[in-house]
Write a protein that holds these residues in place. Structure first.
Motif, PDB file in Angstrom:
ATOM      1  N   GLN A 149       0.659  -1.125   0.012  1.00 25.64           N
ATOM      2  CA  GLN A 149       0.081   0.054  -0.063  1.00 25.64           C
ATOM      3  C   GLN A 149       0.823   1.015  -0.069  1.00 25.64           C
ATOM      4  OE1 GLN A 149      -2.958  -1.200  -0.908  1.00 25.64           O
ATOM      5  NE2 GLN A 149      -4.213   0.026   0.722  1.00 25.64           N
ATOM      6  N   PHE A 205      -9.073   1.306  -2.031  1.00 25.25           N
ATOM      7  CA  PHE A 205      -7.739   1.296  -1.605  1.00 25.25           C
ATOM      8  C   PHE A 205      -7.753   0.807  -0.382  1.00 25.25           C
ATOM      9  CE2 PHE A 205      -4.197   3.350   0.023  1.00 25.25           C
ATOM     10  CZ  PHE A 205      -3.024   3.034  -1.008  1.00 25.25           C
ATOM     11  N   SER A 265      -4.204   7.676   4.857  1.00 22.73           N
ATOM     12  CA  SER A 265      -4.803   8.732   4.026  1.00 22.73           C
ATOM     13  C   SER A 265      -3.652   9.232   3.165  1.00 22.73           C
ATOM     14  CB  SER A 265      -5.286   9.801   4.764  1.00 22.73           C
ATOM     15  OG  SER A 265      -4.516  10.640   5.637  1.00 22.73           O
ATOM     16  N   GLU A 299      -3.127   6.835   0.276  1.00 16.94           N
ATOM     17  CA  GLU A 299      -4.014   7.074  -0.592  1.00 16.94           C
ATOM     18  C   GLU A 299      -3.766   8.130  -1.622  1.00 16.94           C
ATOM     19  OE1 GLU A 299      -8.781   6.229  -0.720  1.00 16.94           O
ATOM     20  OE2 GLU A 299      -8.023   6.538   1.331  1.00 16.94           O
TER      21      GLU A 299
END
Length: 492
Positions: free
Chosen positions: A209, A261, A375, A378
């Motif tokens: 990620q 996501f 965040s 993302e």
């Protein structure tokens, strides 16, 4: 997504039975994790590449059934659109010169597929979105004949209760309404699989990620859709919107999207499967007759087919995979962020960068994801999809930095280190990561080449559609030459 289904209608009883079964399967999965019944001593990698089919005019060729019949290779399978096929690369280890061997094998398979495709009037293309695809191609008739795709289309629109609006603001603006999921078939991707142990899974998923945005920036190859120049990796917003089961009001309530996501770092693979069950209603509530708890008690390995089917309808950019091969269960991280192409060698370079970097990050004493918010990861992801290789990202200890500078200064040495730990030979490390380095130095990836070539052709007096077709005609021989995209020439 391509597995056959027999059931076409679902009752309330079907959905209630499915909910009970999938929750029971989740309990069994938790028990298997506690008992560590997984294969992971010899971690393997795998790859899937989705391909487009075009005709002699470089328009979409809606004939994947004929192409697959001509290829006659079980490694090639159907995909959502009739102008798509997919190759599944058998799993293998990373050590030594396996990458070079894989590259040769993959090129041979794709060359063979191209040879046989020509016999039915089609050509294969490795590209994120087919530039010559037009809005009028995206109808129900574009969906492959597999009944599962028709059923999935029906269930998504039944959940929405209304047509689908696709809105993408990029260099140009796109606004279309559709009553089919066919636009999803415009997105053709490369997927990397990595087998990991239950104890390692969270670290590898979190690391994947963290670097997803950087991967997209370096590998962007989908800047064009329906004749519009949009994001450098338009697959990302298109895929997020094309399978959205939420109406406008449901989105406003904060309901999660099925192309997702995520929203937090995890501590276990169980977190992801549990989120799937908790947040997402079933699209295909199909049950088998096996009782997974009874199977586990007998010492057998349950397939957990409902849990796996449900997981296949939640489209995480890094997806957890539970599978059973030769009676042994295992876990994989499926990395789905990259487009197809432009070449096999570019794909192998992307793979080397991913596998090397993810290992170094996953084994770090102080994990990077403890130093940045979810965040922020993302935001990096969507920023890189929008701006590609020219993006600026946030990175712990460095603040906001150009992605190319981040890769050259910090991430390439980490990728080298990770590949060394995998046992990859120095020659292969230098060769493949050298391609990533040159992309950063030249600021040239697939998306950059497509856009600059398109603009040059338009400047020569071609209208947009003529320029798109000519650009793709020039793309094809360069793709077949397997020349890294940073070496592709621009029009004089």
């Amino acid at each position: 997504m391509g597995e056959d289904v027999e059931q076409a209608n679902f009752t309330r009883e079907d959905r209630a039975k499915y909910r009970h079964k999938i929750r029971r399967s989740l309990d069994v999965f938790a028990a298997m994790l506690r008992e560590s019944r997984f294969e992971f001593e010899r971690p393997l990698t795998g790859m899937e590449i989705e391909l487009n089919l075009v005709d002699e005019n470089c328009d979409p060729a809606m004939r994947n059934a004929e192409v697959l019949g001509a290829i006659a290779d079980p490694d090639f399978q159907t995909e959502l659109g009739q102008f798509n096929i997919e190759i599944n690369v058998p799993p293998r280890r990373l050590a030594g010169d396996e990458n070079a061997d894989l590259e040769r094998t993959l090129r041979a398979s794709l060359n063979n597929a191209e040879k046989h495709s020509r016999t039915v009037g089609a050509h294969t293309v490795m590209i994120g979105i087919l530039p010559t695809l037009r809005r009028e191609h995206m109808t129900d008739d574009a969906l492959s004949a597999n009944p599962r795709y028709k059923l999935l289309n029906e269930q998504i629109f039944a959940a929405r209760g209304e047509d689908l609006d696709i809105r993408i603001d990029g260099v140009d603006r796109l606004a279309v309404t559709t009553d089919t999921i066919a636009p999803e078939s415009a997105c053709t991707s490369t997927q990397f699989h990595l087998q990991v142990s239950p104890a390692q899974f969270a670290a590898y998923w979190n690391a994947a990620q963290v670097i997803a945005g950087v991967q997209v920036a370096l590998g962007a190859n989908a800047p064009l859709l329906f004749g519009r120049e949009l994001w450098r990796e338009t697959r990302i917003p298109l895929f997020e919107q094309a399978t959205d089961t939420r109406s406008e009001e449901i989105r406003a309530q904060g309901v999660r999207p099925r192309v997702w996501f995520g929203e937090r770092w995890i501590t276990s693979v169980f977190d992801l499967f549990e989120e799937n069950v908790r947040y997402f209603p079933a699209l295909l509530p199909i049950c088998d007759d096996a009782d997974p708890a009874e199977m586990l008690e007998r010492g057998e390995i349950p397939q957990l087919s409902e849990l796996r089917l449900h997981n296949g309808t939640v489209y995480r950019w890094n997806r957890p995979i539970y599978d059973v091969v030769k009676g042994r269960p295992h876990l994989r991280v499926e990395n789905r962020v990259l487009p197809a192409g432009p070449t096999v060698v570019d794909t192998m370079a992307n793979a080397a960068f991913y596998y090397g970097l993810i290992r170094t990050l996953a084994e770090a004493e102080r994990p990077l994801w403890t130093q940045m918010s979810f965040s922020a990861a993302e935001e990096n992801f969507h920023t890189c999809a929008r701006h590609g290789i020219d993006a600026t990202v946030f990175w712990p200890g460095m603040g906001y930095i150009q992605v190319t500078e981040l890769v050259l200064r910090r991430l390439l040495p980490m990728a080298h280190q990770g590949l060394e730990r995998w046992g990859v030979s120095q020659g292969e490390r230098d060769r493949l990561l050298g391609i990533i380095e040159q992309r950063c130095l030249t600021h040239r990836n697939g998306a950059a080449w497509q856009v600059q070539t398109l603009h040059a052709l338009e400047a020569d007096g071609n209208d947009r559609q003529a320029a798109l077709h000519e650009m793709l005609r020039r793309y094809l021989p360069l793709m077949h030459e397997n020349l890294p995209v940073h070496e592709w020439p621009y029009p004089a």
